[in-house]
Motif scaffolding. Structure first.
Motif, PDB file in Angstrom:
ATOM      1  N   MET A   1      54.664  52.249 128.603  1.00  0.00           N
ATOM      2  CA  MET A   1      53.509  51.671 127.902  1.00  0.00           C
ATOM      3  C   MET A   1      52.531  52.763 127.512  1.00  0.00           C
ATOM      4  O   MET A   1      51.977  52.782 126.420  1.00  0.00           O
ATOM      5  N   LYS A   2      52.266  53.722 128.434  1.00  0.00           N
ATOM      6  CA  LYS A   2      51.337  54.803 128.151  1.00  0.00           C
ATOM      7  C   LYS A   2      51.800  55.629 126.965  1.00  0.00           C
ATOM      8  O   LYS A   2      51.018  56.000 126.089  1.00  0.00           O
ATOM      9  N   LYS A   3      53.107  55.910 126.904  1.00  0.00           N
ATOM     10  CA  LYS A   3      53.643  56.687 125.802  1.00  0.00           C
ATOM     11  C   LYS A   3      53.470  55.931 124.495  1.00  0.00           C
ATOM     12  O   LYS A   3      53.078  56.510 123.481  1.00  0.00           O
ATOM     13  N   ASN A   4      53.739  54.642 124.487  1.00  0.00           N
ATOM     14  CA  ASN A   4      53.587  53.841 123.285  1.00  0.00           C
ATOM     15  C   ASN A   4      52.141  53.839 122.804  1.00  0.00           C
ATOM     16  O   ASN A   4      51.866  53.900 121.603  1.00  0.00           O
ATOM     17  N   ASN A   5      51.187  53.774 123.759  1.00  0.00           N
ATOM     18  CA  ASN A   5      49.777  53.796 123.397  1.00  0.00           C
ATOM     19  C   ASN A   5      49.397  55.127 122.765  1.00  0.00           C
ATOM     20  O   ASN A   5      48.636  55.174 121.794  1.00  0.00           O
ATOM     21  N   THR A   6      49.908  56.222 123.310  1.00  0.00           N
ATOM     22  CA  THR A   6      49.606  57.544 122.762  1.00  0.00           C
ATOM     23  C   THR A   6      50.196  57.691 121.366  1.00  0.00           C
ATOM     24  O   THR A   6      49.540  58.182 120.450  1.00  0.00           O
ATOM     25  N   THR A   7      51.429  57.248 121.189  1.00  0.00           N
ATOM     26  CA  THR A   7      52.068  57.328 119.875  1.00  0.00           C
ATOM     27  C   THR A   7      51.293  56.521 118.845  1.00  0.00           C
ATOM     28  O   THR A   7      51.058  56.983 117.723  1.00  0.00           O
ATOM     29  N   ALA A   8      50.855  55.331 119.225  1.00  0.00           N
ATOM     30  CA  ALA A   8      50.086  54.490 118.308  1.00  0.00           C
ATOM     31  C   ALA A   8      48.764  55.153 117.946  1.00  0.00           C
ATOM     32  O   ALA A   8      48.327  55.104 116.787  1.00  0.00           O
ATOM     33  N   SER A   9      48.119  55.802 118.921  1.00  0.00           N
ATOM     34  CA  SER A   9      46.858  56.487 118.653  1.00  0.00           C
ATOM     35  C   SER A   9      47.066  57.659 117.701  1.00  0.00           C
ATOM     36  O   SER A   9      46.249  57.893 116.792  1.00  0.00           O
ATOM     37  N   LEU A  10      48.139  58.404 117.884  1.00  0.00           N
ATOM     38  CA  LEU A  10      48.429  59.538 116.996  1.00  0.00           C
ATOM     39  C   LEU A  10      48.692  59.064 115.561  1.00  0.00           C
ATOM     40  O   LEU A  10      48.301  59.725 114.596  1.00  0.00           O
ATOM     41  N   LYS A  11      49.330  57.921 115.424  1.00  0.00           N
ATOM     42  CA  LYS A  11      49.598  57.384 114.090  1.00  0.00           C
ATOM     43  C   LYS A  11      48.309  57.050 113.339  1.00  0.00           C
ATOM     44  O   LYS A  11      48.280  57.063 112.105  1.00  0.00           O
ATOM     45  N   ASN A  12      47.245  56.740 114.091  1.00  0.00           N
ATOM     46  CA  ASN A  12      45.973  56.386 113.468  1.00  0.00           C
ATOM     47  C   ASN A  12      45.161  57.606 113.045  1.00  0.00           C
ATOM     48  O   ASN A  12      44.116  57.467 112.400  1.00  0.00           O
ATOM     49  N   VAL A  13      45.618  58.800 113.424  1.00  0.00           N
ATOM     50  CA  VAL A  13      44.916  60.028 113.049  1.00  0.00           C
ATOM     51  C   VAL A  13      45.303  60.408 111.620  1.00  0.00           C
ATOM     52  O   VAL A  13      46.492  60.512 111.306  1.00  0.00           O
ATOM     53  N   SER A  14      44.315  60.612 110.770  1.00  0.00           N
ATOM     54  CA  SER A  14      44.600  60.898 109.356  1.00  0.00           C
ATOM     55  C   SER A  14      45.461  62.147 109.181  1.00  0.00           C
ATOM     56  O   SER A  14      46.295  62.215 108.268  1.00  0.00           O
ATOM     57  N   LEU A  15      45.288  63.106 110.055  1.00  0.00           N
ATOM     58  CA  LEU A  15      46.055  64.345 109.951  1.00  0.00           C
ATOM     59  C   LEU A  15      47.553  64.115 110.087  1.00  0.00           C
ATOM     60  O   LEU A  15      48.367  64.881 109.563  1.00  0.00           O
ATOM     61  N   HIS A  17      49.154  61.188 109.167  1.00  0.00           N
ATOM     62  CA  HIS A  17      49.576  60.028 108.365  1.00  0.00           C
ATOM     63  C   HIS A  17      50.914  60.220 107.674  1.00  0.00           C
ATOM     64  O   HIS A  17      51.673  59.263 107.483  1.00  0.00           O
ATOM     65  N   ASP A  18      51.225  61.451 107.271  1.00  0.00           N
ATOM     66  CA  ASP A  18      52.445  61.697 106.502  1.00  0.00           C
ATOM     67  C   ASP A  18      53.657  62.005 107.375  1.00  0.00           C
ATOM     68  O   ASP A  18      54.765  62.200 106.853  1.00  0.00           O
ATOM     69  N   LEU A  19      53.469  62.036 108.688  1.00  0.00           N
ATOM     70  CA  LEU A  19      54.586  62.371 109.571  1.00  0.00           C
ATOM     71  C   LEU A  19      55.512  61.171 109.767  1.00  0.00           C
ATOM     72  O   LEU A  19      55.077  60.023 109.784  1.00  0.00           O
ATOM     73  N   THR A  20      56.799  61.460 109.914  1.00  0.00           N
ATOM     74  CA  THR A  20      57.771  60.411 110.207  1.00  0.00           C
ATOM     75  C   THR A  20      57.637  59.981 111.662  1.00  0.00           C
ATOM     76  O   THR A  20      56.961  60.644 112.467  1.00  0.00           O
ATOM     77  N   GLN A  21      58.302  58.896 112.022  1.00  0.00           N
ATOM     78  CA  GLN A  21      58.270  58.419 113.410  1.00  0.00           C
ATOM     79  C   GLN A  21      58.805  59.487 114.355  1.00  0.00           C
ATOM     80  O   GLN A  21      58.231  59.727 115.432  1.00  0.00           O
ATOM     81  N   LEU A  22      59.882  60.169 113.974  1.00  0.00           N
ATOM     82  CA  LEU A  22      60.463  61.208 114.818  1.00  0.00           C
ATOM     83  C   LEU A  22      59.490  62.376 114.989  1.00  0.00           C
ATOM     84  O   LEU A  22      59.341  62.914 116.098  1.00  0.00           O
TER      85      LEU A  22
END
Length: 232
Positions: A1-15, A17-22
């Motif tokens: 769960m902690k990892k999923n929360n961190t990944t979701a937070s990183l996705k919200n960072v504008s820097l 935005h263009d990165l793939t899921q991997l």
């Protein structure tokens, strides 16, 4: 769960935005979570840059200190923001001091680990540099706009920027800004004295345009505030 929360937070960072899921997952692997209580120093101006930070939850102010010990606030930062703005792509010391305004959760990415990641996955660095270019252009435009304004116009522009970045709409003409800020911090943000800001805020209060207390600013008439911006 902690990892999923961190990944979701990183996705919200504008820097990122263009990165793939991997690519996001690769960044997440080197990301460190930190919790800091209110009024904690994240890093100090002039100290060696060891990491770049992203706000997961909370508020942070950055400021520079002149030779007389006076603060000049550079920015107020919210969830999703990165600091310092110089980011990953230089080795200069931290350009300002960063301090939490409220209890804050941060994500820290160590510079050395990030450099190693870019060497192995250069596409990440290329995508991030493109976004950084846009961020730098926006900061330059803001500086040009502010440099052409008098104190009152700078203060009103700052209020509207706070409303845009941190405000919660109560109705179509009322915005609540839940940022605890002293009059001195407000003055430091626009390059003027506390007395000047006191007079301006008192007048805006008398005009029923805003209300200010220790923990928030309430713009009670957004349209009237914008009209004040246009009136010189």
């Amino acid at each position: 769960m902690k990892k999923n929360n961190t990944t979701a937070s990183l996705k919200n960072v504008s820097l990122f935005h263009d990165l793939t899921q991997l690519e996001i997952e690769k960044v997440e692997e080197i990301t460190i979570s930190r919790f800091l209580s209110k009024k904690s120093i994240v890093f100090s101006e002039g100290s060696e840059k060891e990491a770049v930070y992203f706000i997961k939850q909370g508020l942070v102010k950055t400021y520079k200190t002149d030779e007389n010990g006076h603060e000049q606030i550079v920015s107020f930062l919210k969830a999703g923001d990165m600091f310092p703005h110089t980011g990953f792509f230089n080795q200069n010391p931290y350009p300002a001091t960063a301090e939490t305004i409220v209890d804050t959760e941060l994500l820290a990415i160590p510079l050395q680990m990030f450099e190693h990641l870019m060497m192995n996955t250069p596409s990440i660095g290329i995508k991030m540099m493109r976004v950084m270019g846009d961020i730098i252009m926006e900061l330059q435009q803001r500086l040009q706009v502010l440099s052409g304004k008098d104190v009152k116009q700078r203060a009103l522009s700052f209020l509207l920027k706070l409303a845009e970045q941190h405000g919660i709409e109560k109705n179509e003409n009322t915005i609540i800004i839940n940022v605890p800020m002293t009059h001195q911090e407000f003055a430091n943000s626009v390059g003027t004295t506390r007395e000047t800001i006191n007079r301006l805020l008192n007048q805006l209060g008398k005009d029923d345009i805003l209300k200010v207390d220790r923990n928030r600013i309430v713009i009670t008439d957004v349209e009237a505030l914008k009209e004040q911006m246009e009136f010189k």
